[in-house]
Scaffold this motif. Structure first.
Motif, PDB file in Angstrom:
ATOM      1  N   ALA A   6       0.779  -1.103  -0.019  1.00  0.00           N
ATOM      2  CA  ALA A   6      -0.004   0.004   0.170  1.00  0.00           C
ATOM      3  C   ALA A   6       0.711   1.336  -0.124  1.00  0.00           C
ATOM      4  CB  ALA A   6      -0.894   0.071   1.185  1.00  0.00           C
ATOM      5  N   VAL A   7       2.081   1.090   0.210  1.00  0.00           N
ATOM      6  CA  VAL A   7       3.026   2.336   0.263  1.00  0.00           C
ATOM      7  C   VAL A   7       3.834   2.155  -0.669  1.00  0.00           C
ATOM      8  CG1 VAL A   7       4.681   3.438   1.586  1.00  0.00           C
ATOM      9  CG2 VAL A   7       2.822   2.255   3.006  1.00  0.00           C
ATOM     10  N   SER A   8       3.765   3.456  -1.573  1.00  0.00           N
ATOM     11  CA  SER A   8       4.685   3.717  -2.841  1.00  0.00           C
ATOM     12  C   SER A   8       6.001   4.485  -2.410  1.00  0.00           C
ATOM     13  CB  SER A   8       3.913   4.481  -3.644  1.00  0.00           C
ATOM     14  OG  SER A   8       3.935   5.877  -3.364  1.00  0.00           O
ATOM     15  N   ALA A   9       7.011   3.889  -3.194  1.00  0.00           N
ATOM     16  CA  ALA A   9       8.322   4.589  -3.227  1.00  0.00           C
ATOM     17  C   ALA A   9       8.216   6.257  -2.989  1.00  0.00           C
ATOM     18  CB  ALA A   9       9.140   4.144  -4.311  1.00  0.00           C
ATOM     19  N   ASP A  10       7.258   6.836  -4.029  1.00  0.00           N
ATOM     20  CA  ASP A  10       6.836   8.143  -3.902  1.00  0.00           C
ATOM     21  C   ASP A  10       6.790   8.787  -2.624  1.00  0.00           C
ATOM     22  OD1 ASP A  10       7.741   8.331  -6.468  1.00  0.00           O
ATOM     23  OD2 ASP A  10       5.568   8.504  -7.239  1.00  0.00           O
ATOM     24  N   ARG A  11       5.733   7.929  -1.850  1.00  0.00           N
ATOM     25  CA  ARG A  11       5.511   8.308  -0.574  1.00  0.00           C
ATOM     26  C   ARG A  11       6.567   8.359   0.500  1.00  0.00           C
ATOM     27  NH1 ARG A  11       0.306   5.427   1.796  1.00  0.00           N
ATOM     28  NH2 ARG A  11       1.099   6.561   3.716  1.00  0.00           N
ATOM     29  N   LEU A  12       7.345   7.334   0.446  1.00  0.00           N
ATOM     30  CA  LEU A  12       8.563   7.342   1.287  1.00  0.00           C
ATOM     31  C   LEU A  12       9.710   8.330   0.722  1.00  0.00           C
ATOM     32  CD1 LEU A  12       8.867   3.234   1.187  1.00  0.00           C
ATOM     33  CD2 LEU A  12       7.859   4.468   3.105  1.00  0.00           C
ATOM     34  N   ILE A  13       9.884   8.466  -0.393  1.00  0.00           N
ATOM     35  CA  ILE A  13      10.498   9.324  -0.856  1.00  0.00           C
ATOM     36  C   ILE A  13      10.243  10.967  -0.257  1.00  0.00           C
ATOM     37  CG2 ILE A  13      11.267  11.140  -2.935  1.00  0.00           C
ATOM     38  CD1 ILE A  13      11.459   8.525  -4.382  1.00  0.00           C
ATOM     39  N   ALA A  14       8.836  11.118  -0.231  1.00  0.00           N
ATOM     40  CA  ALA A  14       8.274  12.483   0.457  1.00  0.00           C
ATOM     41  C   ALA A  14       8.721  12.494   2.060  1.00  0.00           C
ATOM     42  CB  ALA A  14       6.997  12.623  -0.037  1.00  0.00           C
ATOM     43  N   ALA A  15       8.348  11.315   2.540  1.00  0.00           N
ATOM     44  CA  ALA A  15       8.392  11.193   3.887  1.00  0.00           C
ATOM     45  C   ALA A  15       9.928  11.274   4.612  1.00  0.00           C
ATOM     46  CB  ALA A  15       7.664  10.017   4.384  1.00  0.00           C
ATOM     47  N   ALA A  16      10.773  10.873   3.695  1.00  0.00           N
ATOM     48  CA  ALA A  16      12.273  11.026   4.049  1.00  0.00           C
ATOM     49  C   ALA A  16      12.748  12.240   3.615  1.00  0.00           C
ATOM     50  CB  ALA A  16      12.819   9.675   3.505  1.00  0.00           C
ATOM     51  N   GLY A  17      12.209  12.915   2.774  1.00  0.00           N
ATOM     52  CA  GLY A  17      12.637  14.257   2.354  1.00  0.00           C
ATOM     53  C   GLY A  17      13.988  14.096   1.648  1.00  0.00           C
ATOM     54  N   VAL A  18      13.940  13.065   0.613  1.00  0.00           N
ATOM     55  CA  VAL A  18      15.033  12.807  -0.269  1.00  0.00           C
ATOM     56  C   VAL A  18      14.634  12.793  -1.777  1.00  0.00           C
ATOM     57  CG1 VAL A  18      16.293  11.536   1.447  1.00  0.00           C
ATOM     58  CG2 VAL A  18      14.673  10.419  -0.003  1.00  0.00           C
ATOM     59  N   SER A  19      15.543  12.882  -2.611  1.00  0.00           N
ATOM     60  CA  SER A  19      15.254  12.860  -4.062  1.00  0.00           C
ATOM     61  C   SER A  19      14.899  11.323  -4.655  1.00  0.00           C
ATOM     62  CB  SER A  19      16.202  13.788  -4.795  1.00  0.00           C
ATOM     63  OG  SER A  19      17.671  12.792  -4.666  1.00  0.00           O
ATOM     64  N   LYS A  20      14.571  11.399  -5.622  1.00  0.00           N
ATOM     65  CA  LYS A  20      14.470   9.813  -6.172  1.00  0.00           C
ATOM     66  C   LYS A  20      15.707   9.407  -6.495  1.00  0.00           C
ATOM     67  CE  LYS A  20       9.804   9.720  -8.360  1.00  0.00           C
ATOM     68  NZ  LYS A  20       9.166   9.328  -9.755  1.00  0.00           N
ATOM     69  N   VAL A  21      16.604  10.237  -7.042  1.00  0.00           N
ATOM     70  CA  VAL A  21      17.831   9.653  -7.105  1.00  0.00           C
ATOM     71  C   VAL A  21      18.559   9.386  -5.716  1.00  0.00           C
ATOM     72  CG1 VAL A  21      20.401  10.618  -7.744  1.00  0.00           C
ATOM     73  CG2 VAL A  21      18.292  11.359  -9.266  1.00  0.00           C
ATOM     74  N   THR A  22      18.432   9.870  -5.013  1.00  0.00           N
ATOM     75  CA  THR A  22      18.996   9.514  -3.549  1.00  0.00           C
ATOM     76  C   THR A  22      18.488   8.445  -3.043  1.00  0.00           C
ATOM     77  OG1 THR A  22      19.546  11.674  -2.976  1.00  0.00           O
ATOM     78  CG2 THR A  22      19.356  10.286  -1.046  1.00  0.00           C
ATOM     79  N   PHE A  23      17.160   8.313  -3.076  1.00  0.00           N
ATOM     80  CA  PHE A  23      16.428   7.113  -2.760  1.00  0.00           C
ATOM     81  C   PHE A  23      16.921   5.862  -3.452  1.00  0.00           C
ATOM     82  CE2 PHE A  23      12.986   3.881  -3.139  1.00  0.00           C
ATOM     83  CZ  PHE A  23      12.584   3.899  -1.788  1.00  0.00           C
ATOM     84  N   TYR A  24      16.917   5.775  -4.657  1.00  0.00           N
ATOM     85  CA  TYR A  24      17.283   4.585  -5.356  1.00  0.00           C
ATOM     86  C   TYR A  24      18.926   4.437  -5.380  1.00  0.00           C
ATOM     87  CZ  TYR A  24      12.671   4.136  -7.082  1.00  0.00           C
ATOM     88  OH  TYR A  24      11.365   4.032  -7.159  1.00  0.00           O
ATOM     89  N   ARG A  25      19.612   5.427  -5.095  1.00  0.00           N
ATOM     90  CA  ARG A  25      21.081   5.018  -4.740  1.00  0.00           C
ATOM     91  C   ARG A  25      21.388   4.218  -3.699  1.00  0.00           C
ATOM     92  NH1 ARG A  25      23.176  10.035  -3.443  1.00  0.00           N
ATOM     93  NH2 ARG A  25      23.035  10.590  -5.612  1.00  0.00           N
TER      94      ARG A  25
END
Length: 209
Positions: free
Chosen positions: A38-57
């Protein structure tokens, strides 16, 4: 025994960093509260306050993050169980302490069931990395219980450990559905004693649990 950050294993594993731990903290909170799918990567990126590039790194795929989440939960649970073992000083006392801890945790605010059982329900494929992480932790827990039973000289430790783990799983589901800790602890301990007494009775040994 329900809060964890953790680190990944296997492919994609990296050293811990504040950013990585922030992503894991967001996943830990949201995956447990709402379910992994139920929790998308985009939601976690927003919650963690990081960019997509940083998340997937840090986590090349969502599966890598799921495994890290489960590994973190496992690490916290293992630490808690080892602490109980060291604090009680004997196997029987440890089993009693575990029963009390399960009842208290299962009836506490915010408890939403066993994170490993919940995750297993979301991933049907036994070959999925999440299922492998779950199997690894449950195998560790089974060994932990069998070691305690061995210290108590319980015969047929495999069978008794299976019975105690079934009781553990059932207690966590029951606690989530409503009973207070006092109502859950006594039946759990009595059922555990019955399993141990039955194993001893089959060999003519007196029960000490």
């Amino acid at each position: 025994m329900t809060q964890a950050a953790g680190r990944t294993r296997g492919a994609g594993a990296t050293q811990s960093s504040p950013v990585r731990e922030r992503i894991l903290a967001a996943a830990n909170e949201q995956f447990y509260a709402e379910g992994i799918r139920a929790v998308s990567a985009d939601r976690l990126i927003a919650a963690a306050g990081v960019s997509k590039v940083t998340f997937y790194r840090h986590f090349p795929s969502k599966d890598d993050l799921v495994v890290a989440y489960l590994d973190g939960r496992a690490a916290v649970e293992r630490h808690a169980l080892e602490q109980l073992r060291s604090q009680t000083g004997d196997a029987c006392g440890t089993l009693h302490a575990i029963a009390h801890a399960i009842a208290d945790m299962s009836c506490s605010p915010g408890f939403r069931g066993c994170p490993f059982i919940n995750a297993a329900a979301e991933f049907a494929d036994p070959a999925h990395p999440a299922r492998k992480a779950i199997a690894t932790h449950r195998a560790w827990f089974a060994t932990f219980v069998k070691d305690l039973l061995g210290e108590m000289a319980i015969p047929d430790r495999e069978t008794v450990a299976d019975q105690l783990i079934i009781l553990r799983d059932g207690a966590m589901v029951t606690g989530y559905l409503g009973p207070d800790p006092a109502a859950l602890t006594d039946p759990l301990i009595k059922a555990g004693r019955a399993a141990i007494s039955d194993a001893r009775a089959n060999t003519g040994r007196p029960s000490e649990a």
